[in-house]
Design a protein around this motif. Structure first.
Motif, PDB file in Angstrom:
ATOM      1  N   LYS A   1      18.572   9.765  -1.243  1.00  0.00           N
ATOM      2  CA  LYS A   1      19.991   9.906  -0.891  1.00  0.00           C
ATOM      3  C   LYS A   1      20.177   9.906   0.624  1.00  0.00           C
ATOM      4  N   ARG A   2      19.304  10.600   1.327  1.00  0.00           N
ATOM      5  CA  ARG A   2      19.401  10.663   2.786  1.00  0.00           C
ATOM      6  C   ARG A   2      19.049   9.329   3.423  1.00  0.00           C
ATOM      7  N   PHE A   3      18.064   8.631   2.849  1.00  0.00           N
ATOM      8  CA  PHE A   3      17.734   7.297   3.345  1.00  0.00           C
ATOM      9  C   PHE A   3      18.938   6.374   3.233  1.00  0.00           C
ATOM     10  N   ARG A   4      19.626   6.407   2.108  1.00  0.00           N
ATOM     11  CA  ARG A   4      20.776   5.531   1.898  1.00  0.00           C
ATOM     12  C   ARG A   4      21.920   5.879   2.850  1.00  0.00           C
ATOM     13  N   SER A   5      22.094   7.166   3.133  1.00  0.00           N
ATOM     14  CA  SER A   5      23.154   7.553   4.072  1.00  0.00           C
ATOM     15  C   SER A   5      22.827   7.073   5.481  1.00  0.00           C
ATOM     16  N   ARG A   6      21.556   7.059   5.845  1.00  0.00           N
ATOM     17  CA  ARG A   6      21.157   6.545   7.151  1.00  0.00           C
ATOM     18  C   ARG A   6      21.417   5.043   7.248  1.00  0.00           C
ATOM     19  N   LEU A   7      21.178   4.354   6.163  1.00  0.00           N
ATOM     20  CA  LEU A   7      21.362   2.908   6.134  1.00  0.00           C
ATOM     21  C   LEU A   7      22.805   2.527   6.428  1.00  0.00           C
ATOM     22  N   GLU A   8      23.733   3.365   6.022  1.00  0.00           N
ATOM     23  CA  GLU A   8      25.159   3.085   6.177  1.00  0.00           C
ATOM     24  C   GLU A   8      25.765   3.714   7.426  1.00  0.00           C
ATOM     25  N   ASP A   9      24.961   4.446   8.193  1.00  0.00           N
ATOM     26  CA  ASP A   9      25.469   5.152   9.373  1.00  0.00           C
ATOM     27  C   ASP A   9      24.918   4.492  10.637  1.00  0.00           C
TER      28      ASP A   9
ATOM     29  N   ASP B   1       9.434  12.408   5.264  1.00  0.00           N
ATOM     30  CA  ASP B   1      10.512  11.766   6.003  1.00  0.00           C
ATOM     31  C   ASP B   1      11.857  12.193   5.423  1.00  0.00           C
ATOM     32  N   ALA B   2      12.813  12.453   6.307  1.00  0.00           N
ATOM     33  CA  ALA B   2      14.175  12.859   5.936  1.00  0.00           C
ATOM     34  C   ALA B   2      14.232  14.246   5.302  1.00  0.00           C
ATOM     35  N   ALA B   3      13.215  15.065   5.574  1.00  0.00           N
ATOM     36  CA  ALA B   3      13.194  16.410   4.989  1.00  0.00           C
ATOM     37  C   ALA B   3      14.030  17.413   5.774  1.00  0.00           C
ATOM     38  N   GLY B   4      14.513  17.029   6.962  1.00  0.00           N
ATOM     39  CA  GLY B   4      15.371  17.929   7.722  1.00  0.00           C
ATOM     40  C   GLY B   4      14.711  18.594   8.909  1.00  0.00           C
ATOM     41  N   LYS B   5      13.530  18.114   9.313  1.00  0.00           N
ATOM     42  CA  LYS B   5      12.831  18.710  10.444  1.00  0.00           C
ATOM     43  C   LYS B   5      13.644  18.594  11.734  1.00  0.00           C
ATOM     44  N   GLY B   6      14.136  17.385  11.982  1.00  0.00           N
ATOM     45  CA  GLY B   6      14.869  17.139  13.225  1.00  0.00           C
ATOM     46  C   GLY B   6      16.121  17.988  13.347  1.00  0.00           C
ATOM     47  N   GLY B   7      16.840  18.148  12.237  1.00  0.00           N
ATOM     48  CA  GLY B   7      18.055  18.960  12.262  1.00  0.00           C
ATOM     49  C   GLY B   7      17.756  20.417  12.559  1.00  0.00           C
ATOM     50  N   ALA B   8      16.674  20.923  11.987  1.00  0.00           N
ATOM     51  CA  ALA B   8      16.287  22.318  12.244  1.00  0.00           C
ATOM     52  C   ALA B   8      15.885  22.496  13.701  1.00  0.00           C
TER      53      ALA B   8
END
Length: 270
Positions: free
Chosen positions: A153-161, A42-49
């Motif tokens: 780090k990515r999980f925490r950024s999602r929490l705040e976005d 999870d949050a490894a960047g699959k969706g962005g790619a």
């Protein structure tokens, strides 16, 4: 970790996306069938790619498949059945945002399947994929690898976005506490399904920019496409008007000019 510079990233991404369009034109012209699987933590960047790959492709012959939780009917089917329905037809490319490998990862770790079902999956998958390849489908499998610190780090950024909060599920959060279990499940999956005819390709994804460029560049190298000259297009001259009178604009319903209000507000501030 030093990230790929933004300017260099954007320039190379644009070049690669042009090549993706050329690749799709060849796939359509030749009737090739392509399946690209995107797996990883999870949050490894699959969706962005996937987003950058599909961004400029013709959606009529390029599909993103991201299946929800199986329905009651689908749970009664052969496990691979609902994925078979999403496979490409002639001249199509399918990008799978997670795939049948759910059974080897989240279903295994979260006990959504039995040990017997998991073992059967690992046994059947090489045969299933061999059948796809023998039938002419070009099957490409990517595993996106992310470190535990970068994932958190990515999980925490999602929490705040507020625009990405939906991407943070209870299952995502549990992946933190079950990090080693996911690692063991991935290792077992690779041991059974990383074959010479259907290999896994690992993408290091702590730097999202690098991972996207590396993925697209590698994908292009695996598809034996050639440049297909598009059919010539000539834009016709617009004919002269022949007495048409447009109805008064006041008779139509118009969307409020929100952008105009912003312009006026900005002008007052300036």
């Amino acid at each position: 970790m030093k990230r790929t510079p933004k300017r260099a990233y954007e320039a190379e991404l644009e070049r690669l996306q042009v090549e993706l369009v050329r690749m799709q034109q060849w796939i359509t012209a030749t009737g090739t069938r392509v399946v690209v699987i995107f797996e990883g933590r999870d949050a490894a960047g699959k969706g962005g790619a996937i987003k950058r790959i599909a961004q400029y492709l013709n959606p009529r012959t390029a599909r993103v498949v991201a299946l929800p939780t199986p329905s009651e009917r689908e749970r009664g089917q052969w496990y691979f059945q609902r994925y078979i329905e999403r496979l490409p037809t002639s001249g199509e490319i399918v990008l799978m945002d997670r795939s049948w490998y759910n059974r080897a990862g989240v279903e295994r770790v979260m006990d959504y399947c039995t040990a017997e079902e998991h073992a059967r999956f690992l046994s059947q998958t090489p045969t299933f994929e061999r059948m796809l390849i023998e039938d002419g489908i070009l099957l490409i499998k990517y595993w996106f690898s992310v470190s535990d610190t970068e994932q958190e780090k990515r999980f925490r950024s999602r929490l705040e976005d507020p625009m990405r909060r939906w991407k943070l599920s209870d299952t995502d959060l549990l992946s933190i506490t079950r990090w080693e279990e996911y690692s063991r499940a991935k290792d077992e999956m690779f041991a059974h399904t990383d074959t010479d005819e259907s290999p896994w390709w690992t993408i290091e994804s702590d730097d999202k920019r690098s991972s996207r460029l590396n993925t697209i560049s590698h994908l292009l190298s695996l598809v034996p496409y050639e440049h297909v000259e598009p059919a010539p297009v000539q834009i016709p001259e617009r004919p002269q008007a022949e007495g048409y009178n447009r109805p008064p604009r006041e008779l139509q319903r118009h969307v409020p000019d929100h952008a105009g209000d912003l312009k006026k507000k900005r002008k007052k501030q300036d």
